[in-house]
Scaffold this motif. Sequence first.
Motif, PDB file in Angstrom:
ATOM      1  N   MET A 152      68.363  12.010 -26.869  1.00 14.03           N
ATOM      2  CA  MET A 152      69.376  12.985 -26.160  1.00 14.03           C
ATOM      3  C   MET A 152      69.006  13.635 -25.185  1.00 14.03           C
ATOM      4  O   MET A 152      69.553  13.672 -23.880  1.00 14.03           O
ATOM      5  N   LEU A 153      67.734  14.114 -25.118  1.00  8.49           N
ATOM      6  CA  LEU A 153      67.289  14.894 -24.064  1.00  8.49           C
ATOM      7  C   LEU A 153      66.851  13.896 -22.904  1.00  8.49           C
ATOM      8  O   LEU A 153      66.839  14.302 -21.578  1.00  8.49           O
ATOM      9  N   ALA A 154      66.451  12.678 -23.004  1.00  9.94           N
ATOM     10  CA  ALA A 154      66.365  11.560 -21.786  1.00  9.94           C
ATOM     11  C   ALA A 154      67.801  11.096 -21.456  1.00  9.94           C
ATOM     12  O   ALA A 154      67.630  10.360 -20.488  1.00  9.94           O
ATOM     13  N   GLY A 155      68.798  11.281 -22.045  1.00 10.18           N
ATOM     14  CA  GLY A 155      70.009  10.609 -21.714  1.00 10.18           C
ATOM     15  C   GLY A 155      70.184   9.378 -22.045  1.00 10.18           C
ATOM     16  O   GLY A 155      71.009   8.429 -21.657  1.00 10.18           O
ATOM     17  N   THR A 156      69.439   8.790 -23.023  1.00 10.19           N
ATOM     18  CA  THR A 156      69.487   7.494 -23.367  1.00 10.19           C
ATOM     19  C   THR A 156      69.920   7.316 -24.905  1.00 10.19           C
ATOM     20  O   THR A 156      69.745   6.087 -25.259  1.00 10.19           O
ATOM     21  N   ALA A 157      70.427   8.282 -25.371  1.00 10.40           N
ATOM     22  CA  ALA A 157      70.957   8.094 -26.664  1.00 10.40           C
ATOM     23  C   ALA A 157      72.069   9.106 -26.859  1.00 10.40           C
ATOM     24  O   ALA A 157      72.239  10.013 -25.937  1.00 10.40           O
ATOM     25  N   PRO A 158      73.342   8.739 -27.473  1.00  4.51           N
ATOM     26  CA  PRO A 158      74.314   9.549 -27.854  1.00  4.51           C
ATOM     27  C   PRO A 158      73.838  11.122 -28.190  1.00  4.51           C
ATOM     28  O   PRO A 158      72.588  11.255 -28.676  1.00  4.51           O
ATOM     29  N   ASP A 170      80.062  14.875 -17.385  1.00  2.57           N
ATOM     30  CA  ASP A 170      80.461  15.479 -16.297  1.00  2.57           C
ATOM     31  C   ASP A 170      80.056  14.808 -15.140  1.00  2.57           C
ATOM     32  O   ASP A 170      78.831  14.947 -14.873  1.00  2.57           O
ATOM     33  N   PRO A 171      80.726  14.251 -14.138  1.00  8.47           N
ATOM     34  CA  PRO A 171      80.039  13.796 -12.959  1.00  8.47           C
ATOM     35  C   PRO A 171      79.231  14.745 -12.126  1.00  8.47           C
ATOM     36  O   PRO A 171      78.585  14.126 -11.020  1.00  8.47           O
ATOM     37  N   ALA A 172      79.499  16.094 -12.141  1.00  5.05           N
ATOM     38  CA  ALA A 172      79.067  16.914 -11.233  1.00  5.05           C
ATOM     39  C   ALA A 172      77.526  17.040 -11.652  1.00  5.05           C
ATOM     40  O   ALA A 172      76.764  17.710 -10.865  1.00  5.05           O
ATOM     41  N   TYR A 173      76.904  16.489 -12.750  1.00  8.11           N
ATOM     42  CA  TYR A 173      75.611  16.515 -13.145  1.00  8.11           C
ATOM     43  C   TYR A 173      74.883  15.100 -12.835  1.00  8.11           C
ATOM     44  O   TYR A 173      73.847  15.180 -13.160  1.00  8.11           O
ATOM     45  N   TRP A 233      70.816  13.702 -15.515  1.00  5.58           N
ATOM     46  CA  TRP A 233      71.329  14.386 -17.006  1.00  5.58           C
ATOM     47  C   TRP A 233      70.224  14.875 -17.659  1.00  5.58           C
ATOM     48  O   TRP A 233      70.199  15.895 -18.075  1.00  5.58           O
ATOM     49  N   HIS A 234      68.958  14.069 -17.611  1.00  9.94           N
ATOM     50  CA  HIS A 234      67.784  14.691 -18.443  1.00  9.94           C
ATOM     51  C   HIS A 234      67.385  16.043 -17.917  1.00  9.94           C
ATOM     52  O   HIS A 234      66.828  16.772 -18.509  1.00  9.94           O
TER      53      HIS A 234
END
Length: 522
Positions: A406-412, A480-483, A488-489
């Motif tokens: 989750m922290l890497a943005g590679t998992a739900p 959120d597209p703002a990020y 995301w990470h």
Amino acid sequence: MRRISALLLGSAGLMAAATCASAQDAEQIKRGEYLATAGDCVACHSAPGGKPFAGNYVLNTPIGKIRTPNLTPDDETGLGKWTADDFYRALHEGIDNEGSYLYPAFPFAWYTKVTREDSDAIFAYLRSLEPVKEPRKPSEIPFPFNIRTALITWRTAFFTAGEFKPDPNASAEVNRGGYLVEGLGHCGMCHNANKIVGNSGLAGKLGGGVIDGWYAPNITPDDHTGIGSWSDDQVVEYLKTGAAPGNQPGVAAGPMRQTIEESLSKLTDADLKAMVAYLRTQKAKESYKVKDLQAFNQADAPGAATYLSYCSSCHKPDGKGVEGAIPALAGNTSVQAEGPETVIRVVLGGLAAQNGYAPMPAVGAGMTDQEVADVTDYIRNAWGNSAPVIAERGIVGTARAATQTMLAGTAPCAVIAQPNVAKAIANTPAATSLKGLAQENFIPVVDALLPKVKAAAGGAKDDDIVNGLTTAFCQAARNDPAYGKPGWHAVIGSFSSIVYSQIRNPEKRVALPGPAGAEPTP
């Protein structure tokens, strides 16, 4: 009258016998639950999102993907029609109730050492579970490995059945530890240096090795890469919690973290001490000879600049970290393991908060493969550390593809594991206040949420609140597209770090600046 009295006495005797048998059954089931926990059976027999012990967990092995069987007492898909003799044969000989050879991904090469009494207790516990109808999905094993009769060659070469034999010259504590390490604990399944799947007796015993893309370190009494420089209390505490007094051992990650959470943390102190006592009796093995390592010029190393940019604000320029908050890298035996896999996976995927230590952002998600390789070499050879440099540069790309967090943005987004924390967050305005949250407002919003969540969570650990709020933020803001611009990470790493900083230092209302292009850090 005498006849009636005799009948009454006979009935009372039968009831007493039944009560005694029932108590004995309950005690056997309770002991079986403990033994199944020591064997960490639930880890391999529970699919993600599935029912515990219902199987269909995918084991990635050198011969293909093997799906595990259902261990609940369902008649059609589980152990419902198995007998205690069938179960003991599976553990002891690696043969199922229909006479078929089991693949050695099932650690029967270790479980063969389990006594019949303990096997029966584990079986009684599994029989006490609620039956789950869960058909086993097909494994993905190519020819010729899908022909089970071919396993006779492996068995002849590498497997010898036999229960654990106590060493008459060793103490009861050492023998108990040996029974756990060599049997139910099947520690060598991951920590043996040279592995053919399921073989418990190869050279390199407990000297460290790669498992599922992570490096299981040397656990012999070697001073440099093993547990030789750890105190007994440090090893016991590490096995119990995943961290230890003093920063030198670092924190557990990957499969070891799961093993601690599901198994080792639930064992008695006496059993953990026994395991350590046994490990102390093993021959110390050098994972590699320090004198043979490639010369490493710390000052000119390309990873030095990467370390200063991404890592030094937390782990400090001297690699000593912050006691009780950021693990030290200098002198860390896990960092200096023969293989770099675990360091790479942590850099790429980050770590959740644990044992009072701060969450680690997935800084590697914003690095190139070359930068990850360079900083890994630097960490493993700076400040007096010494370890082999990475020879296969493709190892980072392989690890990146396999790192799903989750922290890497590679998992739900994860699920909040603690019901009290989940309820506390649900009963606060977290979902609304975290949605569409600008980064400059992280601190005031977290500052407002924390007291409410802590009060409602009823004594929950700080780690669980940090991880729970991080998960809630992911659920509210992931898309959120703002990020998109910072990545995301970086955003979730920043949020998690601020929560940790505020919960540890509630009197402070600012976060320390992090490295350029990365996250603020506590």
